[in-house]
Design a protein around this motif. Structure first.
Motif, PDB file in Angstrom:
ATOM      1  N   SER A 263       0.828  -1.200   0.000  1.00  9.78           N
ATOM      2  CA  SER A 263       0.000   0.000   0.000  1.00  9.78           C
ATOM      3  C   SER A 263       0.865   1.253   0.000  1.00  9.78           C
ATOM      4  O   SER A 263       0.599   2.216  -0.742  1.00  9.78           O
TER       5      SER A 263
ATOM      6  N   LEU B 155       2.467   1.665  -3.426  1.00 10.02           N
ATOM      7  CA  LEU B 155       1.498   2.130  -4.422  1.00 10.02           C
ATOM      8  C   LEU B 155       1.226   3.617  -4.253  1.00 10.02           C
ATOM      9  O   LEU B 155       1.151   4.365  -5.241  1.00 10.02           O
ATOM     10  N   SER B 156       1.082   4.068  -3.008  1.00 10.02           N
ATOM     11  CA  SER B 156       0.791   5.483  -2.774  1.00 10.02           C
ATOM     12  C   SER B 156       1.940   6.373  -3.220  1.00 10.02           C
ATOM     13  O   SER B 156       1.740   7.545  -3.539  1.00 10.02           O
TER      14      SER B 156
ATOM     15  N   GLY C   2       4.018   5.435  -5.797  1.00  6.35           N
ATOM     16  CA  GLY C   2       4.300   5.187  -7.204  1.00  6.35           C
ATOM     17  C   GLY C   2       5.529   4.345  -7.451  1.00  6.35           C
ATOM     18  O   GLY C   2       6.170   4.459  -8.507  1.00  6.35           O
TER      19      GLY C   2
ATOM     20  N   PRO D 113      -2.179  -7.871 -12.438  1.00  9.40           N
ATOM     21  CA  PRO D 113      -2.232  -6.599 -11.711  1.00  9.40           C
ATOM     22  C   PRO D 113      -3.143  -6.691 -10.493  1.00  9.40           C
ATOM     23  O   PRO D 113      -4.174  -7.372 -10.515  1.00  9.40           O
ATOM     24  N   SER D 114      -2.742  -6.023  -9.435  1.00 11.68           N
ATOM     25  CA  SER D 114      -3.600  -5.910  -8.261  1.00 11.68           C
ATOM     26  C   SER D 114      -4.788  -5.008  -8.579  1.00 11.68           C
ATOM     27  O   SER D 114      -4.641  -4.003  -9.300  1.00 11.68           O
TER      28      SER D 114
ATOM     29  N   TRP E 205      -5.931  -3.023  -6.634  1.00 12.41           N
ATOM     30  CA  TRP E 205      -5.635  -1.725  -6.040  1.00 12.41           C
ATOM     31  C   TRP E 205      -5.137  -0.721  -7.071  1.00 12.41           C
ATOM     32  O   TRP E 205      -5.331   0.480  -6.915  1.00 12.41           O
ATOM     33  N   ALA E 206      -4.462  -1.234  -8.102  1.00 15.37           N
ATOM     34  CA  ALA E 206      -3.860  -0.351  -9.106  1.00 15.37           C
ATOM     35  C   ALA E 206      -4.744  -0.172 -10.327  1.00 15.37           C
ATOM     36  O   ALA E 206      -4.337   0.444 -11.308  1.00 15.37           O
TER      37      ALA E 206
ATOM     38  N   GLN F 136      -3.627  -0.894 -14.450  1.00 16.50           N
ATOM     39  CA  GLN F 136      -2.289  -0.387 -14.745  1.00 16.50           C
ATOM     40  C   GLN F 136      -1.239  -1.456 -14.432  1.00 16.50           C
ATOM     41  O   GLN F 136      -0.683  -1.487 -13.332  1.00 16.50           O
TER      42      GLN F 136
ATOM     43  N   VAL G 134       2.405  -1.397 -12.085  1.00 15.15           N
ATOM     44  CA  VAL G 134       2.367  -0.465 -10.953  1.00 15.15           C
ATOM     45  C   VAL G 134       2.389  -1.252  -9.641  1.00 15.15           C
ATOM     46  O   VAL G 134       3.216  -1.021  -8.759  1.00 15.15           O
ATOM     47  N   LEU G 135       1.455  -2.189  -9.497  1.00 16.54           N
ATOM     48  CA  LEU G 135       1.439  -3.118  -8.369  1.00 16.54           C
ATOM     49  C   LEU G 135       0.899  -4.441  -8.893  1.00 16.54           C
ATOM     50  O   LEU G 135      -0.298  -4.578  -9.142  1.00 16.54           O
ATOM     51  N   ASP G 136       1.802  -5.386  -9.075  1.00 10.62           N
ATOM     52  CA  ASP G 136       1.452  -6.691  -9.625  1.00 10.62           C
ATOM     53  C   ASP G 136       1.622  -7.781  -8.582  1.00 10.62           C
ATOM     54  O   ASP G 136       2.310  -7.599  -7.573  1.00 10.62           O
TER      55      ASP G 136
END
Length: 263
Positions: free
Chosen positions: A24, A27-28, A30, A76-77, A79-80, A83, A86-88
């Motif tokens: 988290s 991700l916040s 980047g 991909p998660s 959460w992203a 995209q 970004v967060l996989d």
């Protein structure tokens, strides 16, 4: 890219919670991140809201660490959004249990071989099972740093000591690059005399390896996980406290990566 294994030799201390909290925070900020779900329970995969089905999972990657297999196992998660990169998540599966008895050097290097083929991530978080079987060893061999998750309780203190000894043993043999990032105390209640005592006990035993701040015991953890939402997006003071703590620990992880690259 820095690879961080998150683990414990005691179940139920919240290692997946820590993995999700660091994801988290990344991700916040980047930071392109891959979460590798090595735990056969696959809780990290669930918590990261992976909606897309994949032909393969991390179990297939461990058996065949080739680029094509990796691509089939990574999604991909949620959460992203849509995209990729970004967060996989390298998807977890109960089939990883088949690899928990791997002891041959080639088998233990399978994840390291796979991660060398995805250099576009800046951070890889490996959620390990709560044991020192073949899966955890495979995760540690692939890692630059190991984060041990503990609770402020007597049995967790002993488990943290065993985990650090295991990291040192691997460092002397199969993983000379591996270093402990430290011990992160989870579910800490400042008002509890027992929790304060255990935190000081661990500090006395392990010194600066006990990372500050400890993670406060807040209901926002369960609430955000139940909603498959990153804690950084969850409302309320408790979530803000947790997000701030995870930001501080992410800073420590990224500094460790910078130190490694400048050696």
């Amino acid at each position: 890219m820095i690879v961080l294994s998150v683990g414990s030799l005691k179940g139920g201390v919240g290692k997946t919670t820590v993995t999700l909290g660091l994801a988290s925070a990344a991700l916040s900020r980047g930071v392109p991140t891959l979460v590798v779900d090595l735990d056969p329970q696959a809780d990290a995969t669930t918590g990261l809201d992976v909606a897309a089905r994949r032909e393969s999972t991390v179990a297939d990657v461990l058996a065949n660490p080739r680029r094509g297999e990796i691509a089939k196992a990574v999604a991909p998660s949620g959460w992203a959004g849509d995209q990729p990169g970004v967060l996989d998540v390298m998807l977890g599966s109960e089939q990883t249990l088949d690899h928990d008895y791997a002891t041959r050097p080639r088998s233990m290097r399978s994840l390291a071989t796979a991660l060398a083929k995805v250099p576009w991530y800046d951070l890889v978080l490996v959620d390990c099972p709560p044991s020192l079987g073949g899966l955890t060893r495979t995760g540690l061999v692939a890692s630059d740093r190991a984060l041990v998750v503990s609770e402020p309780a007597i049995f967790s203190v002993a488990a943290a000591d065993r985990a650090l000894r295991a990291v040192e043993s691997l460092r002397r043999a199969e993983a000379p690059h591996l270093q402990p990032l430290g011990i992160l105390v989870n579910r800490f209640r400042e008002r509890s005399p027992e929790h304060r005592y255990r935190l000081e006990e661990m500090t006395g035993l392990f010194g600066p390896l006990v990372l500050r701040p400890p993670l406060p015991d807040r209901s926002a953890v369960q609430q955000s996980q139940g909603a498959t939402t990153p804690v950084h997006r969850w409302p309320g003071h408790g979530a803000t406290e947790l997000a701030t703590a995870f930001d501080a620990h992410l800073d420590r992880v990224l500094r460790a990566g910078t130190t490694r690259r400048t050696r």
